[in-house]
Motif scaffolding. Structure first.
Motif, mmCIF file in Angstrom:
data_model
loop_
_atom_site.group_PDB
_atom_site.id
_atom_site.type_symbol
_atom_site.label_atom_id
_atom_site.label_comp_id
_atom_site.label_asym_id
_atom_site.label_seq_id
_atom_site.Cartn_x
_atom_site.Cartn_y
_atom_site.Cartn_z
ATOM 1 N N ILE A 11 6.833 0.579 -40.318
ATOM 2 C CA ILE A 11 6.009 0.489 -39.114
ATOM 3 C C ILE A 11 5.347 -0.877 -39.065
ATOM 4 O O ILE A 11 5.253 -1.579 -40.080
ATOM 5 C CB ILE A 11 4.947 1.607 -39.027
ATOM 6 C CG1 ILE A 11 3.934 1.515 -40.168
ATOM 7 C CG2 ILE A 11 5.614 2.974 -38.964
ATOM 8 C CD1 ILE A 11 2.744 2.449 -40.008
ATOM 9 N N ASN A 12 4.873 -1.241 -37.880
ATOM 10 C CA ASN A 12 4.216 -2.534 -37.721
ATOM 11 C C ASN A 12 2.701 -2.367 -37.618
ATOM 12 O O ASN A 12 2.179 -1.242 -37.640
ATOM 13 C CB ASN A 12 4.801 -3.295 -36.526
ATOM 14 C CG ASN A 12 4.563 -2.593 -35.208
ATOM 15 O OD1 ASN A 12 3.528 -1.967 -34.985
ATOM 16 N ND2 ASN A 12 5.530 -2.702 -34.302
ATOM 17 N N ALA A 13 2.005 -3.481 -37.477
ATOM 18 C CA ALA A 13 0.543 -3.470 -37.458
ATOM 19 C C ALA A 13 -0.011 -2.716 -36.254
ATOM 20 O O ALA A 13 -1.009 -1.997 -36.368
ATOM 21 C CB ALA A 13 0.012 -4.896 -37.484
ATOM 22 N N VAL A 14 0.617 -2.852 -35.101
ATOM 23 C CA VAL A 14 0.154 -2.143 -33.910
ATOM 24 C C VAL A 14 0.272 -0.638 -34.129
ATOM 25 O O VAL A 14 -0.637 0.129 -33.780
ATOM 26 C CB VAL A 14 0.952 -2.589 -32.661
ATOM 27 C CG1 VAL A 14 0.654 -1.713 -31.466
ATOM 28 C CG2 VAL A 14 0.656 -4.049 -32.337
ATOM 29 N N GLN A 15 1.359 -0.207 -34.721
ATOM 30 C CA GLN A 15 1.547 1.212 -35.004
ATOM 31 C C GLN A 15 0.548 1.700 -36.047
ATOM 32 O O GLN A 15 0.023 2.809 -35.948
ATOM 33 C CB GLN A 15 2.988 1.461 -35.449
ATOM 34 C CG GLN A 15 3.965 1.229 -34.308
ATOM 35 C CD GLN A 15 5.385 0.943 -34.757
ATOM 36 O OE1 GLN A 15 5.656 0.706 -35.928
ATOM 37 N NE2 GLN A 15 6.305 0.927 -33.796
#
Length: 149
Positions: free
Chosen positions: A35-39
């Protein structure tokens, strides 16, 4: 004064991006690559709640298609669980899975370590004053949006 206001609005935007960088670094340190930082931020905003997807968007944090994609990704990767609402079959409820709660806890521990730097002396008072100012700004912007609607 006008120049300072513009600087503040630009600073808010840059700080948000920088905070996403901090989250990305935290994910890297934890070895989280799915997953990424926004998620991760979205997961953290859900926290321990079981929440209706619509309510999450109504809070004003996320746009529809962006939130839908990121929520779908979090479900696919096992960080969120979703189910149909027993009261309204058209509505979907989401909540963090054990994997999601574990990640939130680990990120919170890293965040707590960063927060310690602002918890003493003048820094604590400055941080509180900054929060008060930003809350006032948020209310003013909300009033502006409501007036225009």
């Amino acid at each position: 004064m006008t120049q300072t206001y513009y600087e503040l609005t630009h600073l808010i935007e840059r700080l948000h991006r920088r905070y996403l960088d901090v989250l990305r670094t935290s994910l890297d340190r934890l070895g989280v690559v799915d997953i990424n930082a926004v998620q991760c931020l979205l997961l953290g905003n859900i926290g321990e709640e079981e929440i209706n997807v619509r309510s999450l968007m109504d809070r004003g944090y996320y746009l529809g298609s962006n939130a839908s994609y990121n929520l779908k990704r979090l479900v696919e990767c096992g960080y969120l669980e979703q189910q149909r609402s027993p009261h309204d079959r058209r509505s979907t409820l989401i909540r963090a899975s054990q994997k999601g709660r574990d990640l939130c806890r680990q990120v919170a521990e890293m965040t707590d370590r960063n927060a310690i730097a602002f918890s003493t002396g003048d820094s604590a008072a400055e941080l509180e004053a900054a929060c008060q100012l930003l809350r006032r700004l948020e209310r003013a912007w909300e009033e502006e949006v409501v007036k225009r609607s």
